[in-house]
Design a protein around this motif. Structure first.
Motif, PDB file in Angstrom:
ATOM      1  N   THR A  83     -14.408   1.221 -28.673  1.00  0.00           N
ATOM      2  CA  THR A  83     -15.445   1.544 -29.650  1.00  0.00           C
ATOM      3  C   THR A  83     -15.259   2.976 -30.129  1.00  0.00           C
ATOM      4  OG1 THR A  83     -16.981   0.076 -28.483  1.00  0.00           O
ATOM      5  CG2 THR A  83     -17.923   1.619 -30.077  1.00  0.00           C
ATOM      6  N   SER A  84     -15.250   3.196 -31.427  1.00  0.00           N
ATOM      7  CA  SER A  84     -15.050   4.534 -31.953  1.00  0.00           C
ATOM      8  C   SER A  84     -16.334   5.348 -31.834  1.00  0.00           C
ATOM      9  CB  SER A  84     -14.635   4.475 -33.424  1.00  0.00           C
ATOM     10  OG  SER A  84     -15.723   4.054 -34.228  1.00  0.00           O
ATOM     11  N   GLU A  89     -18.776   4.481 -34.520  1.00  0.00           N
ATOM     12  CA  GLU A  89     -19.525   3.245 -34.293  1.00  0.00           C
ATOM     13  C   GLU A  89     -20.652   3.465 -33.293  1.00  0.00           C
ATOM     14  OE1 GLU A  89     -16.470  -0.420 -34.833  1.00  0.00           O
ATOM     15  OE2 GLU A  89     -15.976   0.993 -33.231  1.00  0.00           O
ATOM     16  N   ILE A  90     -20.379   4.241 -32.251  1.00  0.00           N
ATOM     17  CA  ILE A  90     -21.420   4.540 -31.267  1.00  0.00           C
ATOM     18  C   ILE A  90     -22.557   5.312 -31.931  1.00  0.00           C
ATOM     19  CG2 ILE A  90     -21.938   5.853 -29.168  1.00  0.00           C
ATOM     20  CD1 ILE A  90     -19.097   5.214 -28.218  1.00  0.00           C
ATOM     21  N   ARG A  91     -22.174   6.275 -32.768  1.00  0.00           N
ATOM     22  CA  ARG A  91     -23.196   7.059 -33.457  1.00  0.00           C
ATOM     23  C   ARG A  91     -24.051   6.169 -34.359  1.00  0.00           C
ATOM     24  NH1 ARG A  91     -24.338   9.847 -38.119  1.00  0.00           N
ATOM     25  NH2 ARG A  91     -25.283  11.901 -37.832  1.00  0.00           N
ATOM     26  N   ARG A  92     -23.419   5.267 -35.086  1.00  0.00           N
ATOM     27  CA  ARG A  92     -24.183   4.369 -35.964  1.00  0.00           C
ATOM     28  C   ARG A  92     -25.126   3.478 -35.164  1.00  0.00           C
ATOM     29  NH1 ARG A  92     -19.307   4.218 -39.076  1.00  0.00           N
ATOM     30  NH2 ARG A  92     -18.549   2.420 -37.866  1.00  0.00           N
ATOM     31  N   SER A  93     -24.736   3.118 -33.957  1.00  0.00           N
ATOM     32  CA  SER A  93     -25.591   2.267 -33.126  1.00  0.00           C
ATOM     33  C   SER A  93     -26.767   3.041 -32.540  1.00  0.00           C
ATOM     34  CB  SER A  93     -24.760   1.662 -31.972  1.00  0.00           C
ATOM     35  OG  SER A  93     -23.730   0.835 -32.473  1.00  0.00           O
ATOM     36  N   HIS A 139     -26.638   6.548 -24.484  1.00  0.00           N
ATOM     37  CA  HIS A 139     -25.445   5.708 -24.334  1.00  0.00           C
ATOM     38  C   HIS A 139     -25.644   4.749 -23.160  1.00  0.00           C
ATOM     39  CE1 HIS A 139     -21.310   4.570 -23.295  1.00  0.00           C
ATOM     40  NE2 HIS A 139     -21.003   4.834 -24.549  1.00  0.00           N
ATOM     41  N   TYR A 191     -25.569   0.835 -23.731  1.00  0.00           N
ATOM     42  CA  TYR A 191     -24.321   0.200 -23.296  1.00  0.00           C
ATOM     43  C   TYR A 191     -24.257  -0.053 -21.791  1.00  0.00           C
ATOM     44  CZ  TYR A 191     -22.609   1.431 -27.962  1.00  0.00           C
ATOM     45  OH  TYR A 191     -22.452   1.546 -29.324  1.00  0.00           O
ATOM     46  N   TYR A 199     -14.949   6.140 -17.695  1.00  0.00           N
ATOM     47  CA  TYR A 199     -14.901   6.009 -19.157  1.00  0.00           C
ATOM     48  C   TYR A 199     -13.536   6.472 -19.651  1.00  0.00           C
ATOM     49  CZ  TYR A 199     -19.942   5.628 -18.628  1.00  0.00           C
ATOM     50  OH  TYR A 199     -21.204   5.234 -18.242  1.00  0.00           O
TER      51      TYR A 199
END
Length: 308
Positions: free
Chosen positions: A1-2, A5-9, A34, A38, A44
């Motif tokens: 996951t970029s 993408e994490i920021r958008r979520s 996070h 998640y 990680y």
């Protein structure tokens, strides 16, 4: 996951009225949110790309509180005082929440005693990481040392009635508005009252009760506001209530009233500094040095974390 993408979520889960403020919340509590979205992991894998170079890192998971959230648990991180070069001092107040108010009041009294003994002429009160809390901490812990006249923390209010005053014809859940008549007197006889120049340094995370404090300092001429603005409204909400929805168990935190800044002005809508200084997250001391126009501040020993 970029990372994008994490920021958008995560962004839709952040509270706050501006993108800038919500981004600041996410940056400070990234590990917490996070985990909530998640789940946890033993390790990680992180891929870092910079200037065409690529590096893979494996980082072990941890149950320790991240440094950016430690202020909420550690008094000595949340509240710090330091004498600086150029007859200046830095008072860092990262929260207006602490269960033992007497400990905070003792801390500020000791700080202003050192300010007086050292002959300080310029004081920076750093509230860049202060998301607010209880008004009595700044009213009792800071204002007795810098206020030079009577003041009020707001000029008007609009509130949702929860406990109706029948003598005023109030009914439960009505929305009423009016002038705020409460004032506080300055402690002009305080032997530790500061007579130099006061600067309040604001930033992306300054919010709630911190904005009320900022408004008072500016509107009554107790000091100048410096830093970055545009993240929070000058007319702030308060009296937060907590409601748990019975079917889903979701917890909603909502304000009971809105306060108009002491000046009564409605523009600008957002908090803006008198002196604009860019917030440098990884070199927080640089903003203090620029504000004081004292380069030696950068070289002075700091007990501050690398980021605010």
């Amino acid at each position: 996951t970029s990372a994008a993408e994490i920021r958008r979520s995560l962004m839709p889960l952040m509270q706050g009225e501006t993108i800038g403020f919500r981004s600041g919340i996410m940056a400070r509590r990234f590990a917490y949110y996070h985990f909530k979205l998640y789940g946890e992991s033993a390790s990680y894998d992180i891929e870092v790309r910079h200037n065409g170079r690529r590096q893979l890192l494996r980082v072990a998971g941890s149950q320790s509180v991240p440094a950016t959230m430690a202020d909420e648990l550690d008094f000595d991180r949340a509240f710090r005082f330091e004498l600086l070069p150029c007859q200046s001092a830095l008072l860092t107040v990262n929260s207006f929440v602490w269960d033992d108010k007497s400990k905070f009041l003792e801390f500020t009294r000791n700080a202003f005693a050192q300010i007086q003994s050292a002959g300080v002429t310029s004081l920076v009160i750093d509230v860049r990481a202060n998301e607010g809390g209880n008004d009595d901490l700044w009213q009792e812990g800071i204002m007795p040392y810098i206020a030079t006249s009577r003041y009020q923390w707001a000029s008007a209010f609009k509130k949702r009635v929860l406990n109706p005053d029948q003598s005023r014809g109030e009914r439960a859940f009505d929305v009423v508005a009016g002038p705020l008549e409460s004032w506080r007197e300055p402690d002009l006889a305080n032997p530790l009252r500061f007579h130099g120049t006061t600067h309040v340094l604001i930033g992306q995370a300054s919010y709630s009760s911190t904005i009320l404090f900022t408004n008072v300092v500016r509107d009554f001429g107790f000091g100048r506001i410096a830093g970055t603005g545009g993240f929070a409204r000058a007319d702030q909400t308060g009296g937060t209530q907590v409601t748990t929805l019975p079917n889903t168990g979701l917890v909603i935190v909502w304000p009971r009233f809105i306060l108009t800044r002491p000046s009564g002005a409605h523009a600008p809508e957002m908090v803006e500094p008198d002196v604009a200084i860019d917030e440098t997250r990884f070199r927080p001391r640089a903003a203090v040095a620029e504000l004081l126009q004292c380069p030696a501040v950068n070289a002075a020993t700091s007990h501050s974390p690398a980021g605010i």
